[in-house]
Write a protein that holds these residues in place. Structure first.
Motif, PDB file in Angstrom:
ATOM      1  N   MET A 182     121.242 -24.247  42.921  1.00 42.11           N
ATOM      2  CA  MET A 182     121.262 -25.007  41.659  1.00 42.11           C
ATOM      3  C   MET A 182     121.033 -26.504  41.876  1.00 42.11           C
ATOM      4  O   MET A 182     120.517 -27.181  41.006  1.00 42.11           O
ATOM      5  CB  MET A 182     122.629 -24.780  41.004  1.00 42.11           C
ATOM      6  N   TYR A 183     121.441 -27.022  43.046  1.00 43.46           N
ATOM      7  CA  TYR A 183     121.341 -28.461  43.275  1.00 43.46           C
ATOM      8  C   TYR A 183     120.470 -28.768  44.488  1.00 43.46           C
ATOM      9  O   TYR A 183     119.969 -27.890  45.166  1.00 43.46           O
ATOM     10  CB  TYR A 183     122.742 -29.073  43.461  1.00 43.46           C
ATOM     11  N   ASP A 184     120.377 -30.057  44.772  1.00 45.81           N
ATOM     12  CA  ASP A 184     119.635 -30.584  45.909  1.00 45.81           C
ATOM     13  C   ASP A 184     120.002 -29.853  47.215  1.00 45.81           C
ATOM     14  O   ASP A 184     121.178 -29.634  47.480  1.00 45.81           O
ATOM     15  CB  ASP A 184     120.026 -32.073  46.024  1.00 45.81           C
ATOM     16  N   PRO A 185     118.991 -29.476  48.007  1.00 48.12           N
ATOM     17  CA  PRO A 185     119.302 -28.756  49.249  1.00 48.12           C
ATOM     18  C   PRO A 185     119.788 -29.656  50.385  1.00 48.12           C
ATOM     19  O   PRO A 185     120.095 -29.171  51.461  1.00 48.12           O
ATOM     20  CB  PRO A 185     117.970 -28.104  49.613  1.00 48.12           C
ATOM     21  N   ILE A 224     115.183 -17.893  46.647  1.00 47.56           N
ATOM     22  CA  ILE A 224     115.677 -18.725  45.558  1.00 47.56           C
ATOM     23  C   ILE A 224     115.530 -18.040  44.220  1.00 47.56           C
ATOM     24  O   ILE A 224     114.802 -17.073  44.067  1.00 47.56           O
ATOM     25  CB  ILE A 224     114.888 -20.061  45.461  1.00 47.56           C
ATOM     26  N   GLN A 225     116.207 -18.634  43.261  1.00 48.64           N
ATOM     27  CA  GLN A 225     116.077 -18.195  41.888  1.00 48.64           C
ATOM     28  C   GLN A 225     115.086 -19.140  41.218  1.00 48.64           C
ATOM     29  O   GLN A 225     115.148 -20.349  41.454  1.00 48.64           O
ATOM     30  CB  GLN A 225     117.446 -18.311  41.238  1.00 48.64           C
ATOM     31  N   GLY A 226     114.166 -18.618  40.445  1.00 46.78           N
ATOM     32  CA  GLY A 226     113.218 -19.522  39.805  1.00 46.78           C
ATOM     33  C   GLY A 226     112.176 -18.783  38.987  1.00 46.78           C
ATOM     34  O   GLY A 226     112.329 -17.598  38.689  1.00 46.78           O
ATOM     35  N   THR A 227     111.128 -19.510  38.646  1.00 43.36           N
ATOM     36  CA  THR A 227     110.056 -18.964  37.828  1.00 43.36           C
ATOM     37  C   THR A 227     108.794 -18.830  38.674  1.00 43.36           C
ATOM     38  O   THR A 227     108.459 -19.740  39.428  1.00 43.36           O
ATOM     39  CB  THR A 227     109.762 -19.914  36.646  1.00 43.36           C
ATOM     40  N   LYS A 259     105.351 -32.255  31.940  1.00 43.15           N
ATOM     41  CA  LYS A 259     106.372 -31.264  32.298  1.00 43.15           C
ATOM     42  C   LYS A 259     107.666 -31.928  32.773  1.00 43.15           C
ATOM     43  O   LYS A 259     108.753 -31.536  32.382  1.00 43.15           O
ATOM     44  CB  LYS A 259     105.808 -30.347  33.401  1.00 43.15           C
ATOM     45  N   PHE A 260     107.543 -32.933  33.638  1.00 42.09           N
ATOM     46  CA  PHE A 260     108.742 -33.517  34.245  1.00 42.09           C
ATOM     47  C   PHE A 260     109.330 -34.680  33.457  1.00 42.09           C
ATOM     48  O   PHE A 260     110.526 -34.939  33.529  1.00 42.09           O
ATOM     49  CB  PHE A 260     108.441 -33.993  35.672  1.00 42.09           C
ATOM     50  N   PHE A 261     108.473 -35.417  32.752  1.00 44.77           N
ATOM     51  CA  PHE A 261     108.976 -36.644  32.114  1.00 44.77           C
ATOM     52  C   PHE A 261     108.704 -36.685  30.618  1.00 44.77           C
ATOM     53  O   PHE A 261     109.004 -37.687  29.965  1.00 44.77           O
ATOM     54  CB  PHE A 261     108.354 -37.883  32.782  1.00 44.77           C
ATOM     55  N   GLY A 262     108.096 -35.614  30.092  1.00 47.76           N
ATOM     56  CA  GLY A 262     107.780 -35.586  28.671  1.00 47.76           C
ATOM     57  C   GLY A 262     106.766 -36.649  28.291  1.00 47.76           C
ATOM     58  O   GLY A 262     106.758 -37.136  27.168  1.00 47.76           O
ATOM     59  N   ASP A 263     105.926 -37.050  29.238  1.00 50.49           N
ATOM     60  CA  ASP A 263     104.966 -38.122  29.003  1.00 50.49           C
ATOM     61  C   ASP A 263     103.704 -37.826  29.806  1.00 50.49           C
ATOM     62  O   ASP A 263     103.712 -37.870  31.034  1.00 50.49           O
ATOM     63  CB  ASP A 263     105.598 -39.458  29.447  1.00 50.49           C
ATOM     64  N   VAL A 317     104.054 -18.856  44.481  1.00 50.48           N
ATOM     65  CA  VAL A 317     104.714 -20.150  44.335  1.00 50.48           C
ATOM     66  C   VAL A 317     105.805 -19.990  43.280  1.00 50.48           C
ATOM     67  O   VAL A 317     105.548 -19.516  42.176  1.00 50.48           O
ATOM     68  CB  VAL A 317     103.727 -21.259  43.918  1.00 50.48           C
ATOM     69  N   ILE A 318     107.020 -20.329  43.652  1.00 47.12           N
ATOM     70  CA  ILE A 318     108.167 -20.198  42.745  1.00 47.12           C
ATOM     71  C   ILE A 318     108.664 -21.600  42.396  1.00 47.12           C
ATOM     72  O   ILE A 318     108.924 -22.398  43.299  1.00 47.12           O
ATOM     73  CB  ILE A 318     109.316 -19.427  43.421  1.00 47.12           C
ATOM     74  N   GLU A 319     108.788 -21.847  41.126  1.00 44.67           N
ATOM     75  CA  GLU A 319     109.315 -23.154  40.724  1.00 44.67           C
ATOM     76  C   GLU A 319     110.814 -23.037  40.513  1.00 44.67           C
ATOM     77  O   GLU A 319     111.299 -22.166  39.803  1.00 44.67           O
ATOM     78  CB  GLU A 319     108.641 -23.607  39.431  1.00 44.67           C
ATOM     79  N   ALA A 320     111.541 -23.916  41.194  1.00 47.45           N
ATOM     80  CA  ALA A 320     112.994 -23.945  41.046  1.00 47.45           C
ATOM     81  C   ALA A 320     113.426 -25.389  41.098  1.00 47.45           C
ATOM     82  O   ALA A 320     112.949 -26.145  41.941  1.00 47.45           O
ATOM     83  CB  ALA A 320     113.660 -23.152  42.172  1.00 47.45           C
ATOM     84  N   MET A 321     114.282 -25.803  40.222  1.00 40.27           N
ATOM     85  CA  MET A 321     114.746 -27.183  40.182  1.00 40.27           C
ATOM     86  C   MET A 321     113.565 -28.154  40.176  1.00 40.27           C
ATOM     87  O   MET A 321     113.573 -29.169  40.850  1.00 40.27           O
ATOM     88  CB  MET A 321     115.647 -27.495  41.389  1.00 40.27           C
ATOM     89  N   LYS A 322     112.540 -27.815  39.401  1.00 42.17           N
ATOM     90  CA  LYS A 322     111.344 -28.650  39.272  1.00 42.17           C
ATOM     91  C   LYS A 322     110.593 -28.840  40.584  1.00 42.17           C
ATOM     92  O   LYS A 322     109.790 -29.752  40.727  1.00 42.17           O
ATOM     93  CB  LYS A 322     111.704 -30.012  38.668  1.00 42.17           C
ATOM     94  N   MET A 323     110.880 -28.007  41.563  1.00 46.50           N
ATOM     95  CA  MET A 323     110.162 -28.090  42.837  1.00 46.50           C
ATOM     96  C   MET A 323     109.320 -26.834  42.964  1.00 46.50           C
ATOM     97  O   MET A 323     109.762 -25.755  42.605  1.00 46.50           O
ATOM     98  CB  MET A 323     111.141 -28.120  44.013  1.00 46.50           C
ATOM     99  N   GLU A 324     108.116 -27.014  43.507  1.00 47.80           N
ATOM    100  CA  GLU A 324     107.285 -25.849  43.756  1.00 47.80           C
ATOM    101  C   GLU A 324     107.523 -25.367  45.174  1.00 47.80           C
ATOM    102  O   GLU A 324     107.386 -26.123  46.127  1.00 47.80           O
ATOM    103  CB  GLU A 324     105.812 -26.206  43.526  1.00 47.80           C
ATOM    104  N   ASN A 325     107.923 -24.107  45.312  1.00 55.08           N
ATOM    105  CA  ASN A 325     108.246 -23.564  46.622  1.00 55.08           C
ATOM    106  C   ASN A 325     107.262 -22.472  46.988  1.00 55.08           C
ATOM    107  O   ASN A 325     107.086 -21.510  46.235  1.00 55.08           O
ATOM    108  CB  ASN A 325     109.661 -22.993  46.617  1.00 55.08           C
TER     109      ASN A 325
END
Ligand code: MV4
Length: 604
Positions: free
Chosen positions: A381-384, A535-538, A191-195, A558-566
């Motif tokens: 959208m960016y780092d908190p 937050i905005q997320g999936t 998911k994060f690195f395509g590997d 659990v909401i995923e936003a900016m590749k972080m699980e919240n």
């Protein structure tokens, strides 16, 4: 030395690099996204260029556009900061092809260290101790079982080869947990690195995270600037860092320093870099190398007196390092607290918003590296991380007292930050005893005591009347930013100016100790029974069903936003009467996650 440098970053690190350039007499070029038009780094640079819309893929990660701006502005070199393109070998190569200097290591070193299995293989060959385990990818669970039975044993760490910083890291305590760990690490790697490739390490039960700062030039000089302890982290996000490490004495420092310079030399490193490792019972193991300047470089600067960013720029310009290993002396103790827009009492949920009143601490031994000011907007959208508070004093105990003093001076209203969390941590016996505080920061009851007080009172309206005023505007001409002044009557509509008058008591900061729990400030508005998304997320997981009885603090989703699980937790106890979310769906900031109604009268 360069005459013009482009800074391919934003926030506090962009400002940090701008300062270094200013001191070196280098002209600066900032880049920004549509969301960052009013950001400090944009105002501060000599020139600024729009990259594109907010999403990083269309702005700070847009290599083509950045190269276009390099050529338009005539910048000779690019500083990538950390994150974004800092460890992107393709970017370093693209710059080289464009005849532009990348302020960082050679692309080959980024590449070598980017693959964690390749890095382990190289380090082992260079005589650097690695955590025992595999240096080759492990293809199947059956292969893993065999290797673990024959060599590593349980517990075992399964890590993604493309990973780093804890992404794609799972632990299997016993064989029956191996399948989950293996598949989890592979899934995250994909998911994060395509590997999806994973490798195995012996799991060390209670290590300290100790990392060594290295610097190298293109004349064969490689030195280390001592170590930092970054053991206080949550979900692999560092929260507090310090130098020197409490568990490292002079003898051990020389040993891990040699390990670190050997590691850097093995990949022909140049510039500033960090060897991350685990320290357990006096034994040091290489984990990975970060081929960039790090967030926590400041604590090393405070105890060595060396400006790591300036030194990196000099080295990239072909100069020799200005210091030799033998000249280096460590003095005193430095601590850094990351000031994130997060609510520790709500499981460190992101708390984006707009800053009201803002005033940074000052005084002896205090340094603040920030990218915000009054009225700054913290976008999801960016780092908190909005600022770093760093203090220096003669020893750890006094540095801690100074940190508490400085945290108390920090004034930020209308934005929830980790200030109360840091105030609480710094006051604990665990911190005083230099423990890792691992259990404490997972302790929900303890974290809940850090809840923010509800906002007090409504803001007072202060209306400006028709006096002519001088107003500054920014115009973009062909994507390049210019500042203009217009003197005349203010707009009737009243465009928002920095620092709308703060009202009532500060939400955090002042000399106030952290508030006790008391509901309030549910994050993202709503209030009452509604649990709104901060937050905005999936939506990744929904942990309850409609009609369920929940306790305050129970995990709802659990909401995923900016590749972080919240983790979104219940703001109160009661019955989940509405649950308008489903796995895979998306939520916007302020959307209802759940409605929780109380059976009995609520305490509020
Ligand atoms: C480990 C570990 C134990 N054994 N690897 C990796 C990324 C970094 N964020 C921490 N990582 C760890 N890797 C093995 N083989 C434990 C951690 C770890 C940790 C280490 C020291 C201090 C705090 C920590 C918190 C979480 C995980």
């Amino acid at each position: 030395m360069f005459s013009k440098v482009l800074i391919a970053n934003r926030g506090e690190i962009a400002v940090r690099i701008l300062r270094a350039c200013e001191e070196l007499g280098i002209a600066t070029v900032a880049v920004y996204s549509e969301l960052d038009r009013d950001a400090l780094h944009v105002k501060r640079a000599d020139e600024a260029y729009l990259l594109g819309p907010g999403p990083a893929s269309e702005s700070y990660l847009n290599i083509e556009k950045i190269i276009e701006v390099i050529n338009q502005s005539g910048a000779e070199a690019v500083h990538p900061g950390y994150g974004f393109l800092a460890e992107n070998a393709a970017f370093a190569k693209a710059l080289e092809d464009n005849g532009t200097v990348f302020i960082g290591p050679p692309a080959s070193a980024i590449e070598a260290m980017g693959s964690k299995t390749r890095a382990r293989e190289l380090m082992q060959a260079a005589g650097v101790p690695i955590v025992p385990g595999t240096t080759e990818p492990v293809q199947t669970i059956d292969d893993a079982k065999k290797i673990i039975d024959e060599t590593i044993g349980y517990p075992v760490a399964v890590k993604a080869a493309g990973g780093g910083g804890g992404k794609g890291f799972r632990v299997a305590l016993s064989e029956d947990k191996l399948k989950d760990a293996f598949e989890g690490a592979a899934r995250e790697g994909e998911k994060f690195f395509g590997d999806a490739t994973v490798y195995l390490e012996r799991y060390l039960p209670d290590p300290r995270h100790v990392e060594v700062q290295v610097m190298a030039d293109s004349h064969g000089n490689v030195i280390h600037l001592g170590e930092r302890d970054c053991s206080l982290q949550r979900r692999h996000q560092k929260l507090v860092e310090e130098a020197p490490a409490p568990a490292v004495d002079e003898k051990l420092r020389a040993k891990i320093g040699k390990i670190a310079t050997d590691a850097a030399a093995a990949v022909n490193y140049t510039g500033a870099g960090t060897i991350e490792g685990l320290l357990q019972d006096g034994e040091y193991f290489f984990l990975e190398m970060n081929t960039r300047v790090q967030v926590e470089h400041c604590v090393t600067e405070m105890v060595t007196g060396i400006d790591i960013v300036k030194e990196g720029i000099r080295v990239a310009a072909g100069e020799e390092l200005s210091i030799a290993q033998d000249d280096l002396e460590l003095r005193g103790h430095a601590i850094e607290c990351r000031i994130n827009a997060e609510d520790a009492s709500k499981n460190f949920a992101p708390a984006p918003g707009t800053i009201g009143h803002y005033r940074e601490p000052t005084g002896p031994g205090v340094r603040v590296d920030s990218g915000v000011g009054p009225g700054s907007e913290i976008t999801p959208m960016y780092d908190p991380m909005v600022a770093k508070l760093i203090v220096w004093d003669v020893d750890r105990e006094q540095a801690t007292a100074r940190m508490l003093r400085a945290l108390g001076e920090y004034e930020i209203t209308e934005l929830k930050t980790l200030i109360p969390f840091h105030q609480a941590i710094m006051a604990t016996q665990q911190w005083a005893d230099a423990e890792t505080c691992r259990d404490l920061i997972e302790d929900r009851a303890w974290l809940k005591e850090l809840a923010f007080a509800p906002p007090a009172g409504a803001p007072e309206e202060t209306e400006d009347e028709g006096e002519p005023v001088e107003q500054s505007y920014t115009v973009e001409v062909s994507g390049k930013r210019f500042d203009v002044k217009v003197i005349g009557p203010p707009f009737a509509g009243g465009a928002a100016v920095n620092g709308s008058a703060p009202a009532g008591a500060p939400a955090a900061g002042g000399r106030r100790p952290p508030r006790r729990a008391g509901g309030g400030g549910g994050g993202g508005g709503g209030g009452g029974d509604t649990l709104a998304s901060p937050i905005q997320g999936t939506v990744l997981k929904v942990e309850v069903e409609s009609g369920a009885e929940v306790q305050e603090g129970a995990l709802i989703a659990v909401i995923e936003a900016m590749k972080m699980e919240n983790e979104i937790t219940a703001h109160k106890a009661g019955t989940v009467s509405e649950l308008p979310i489903s796995v895979g769906g998306s939520v916007a900031t302020g959307d209802t996650i759940a409605v929780i109604t109380s059976a009995a009268a609520s305490e509020e």
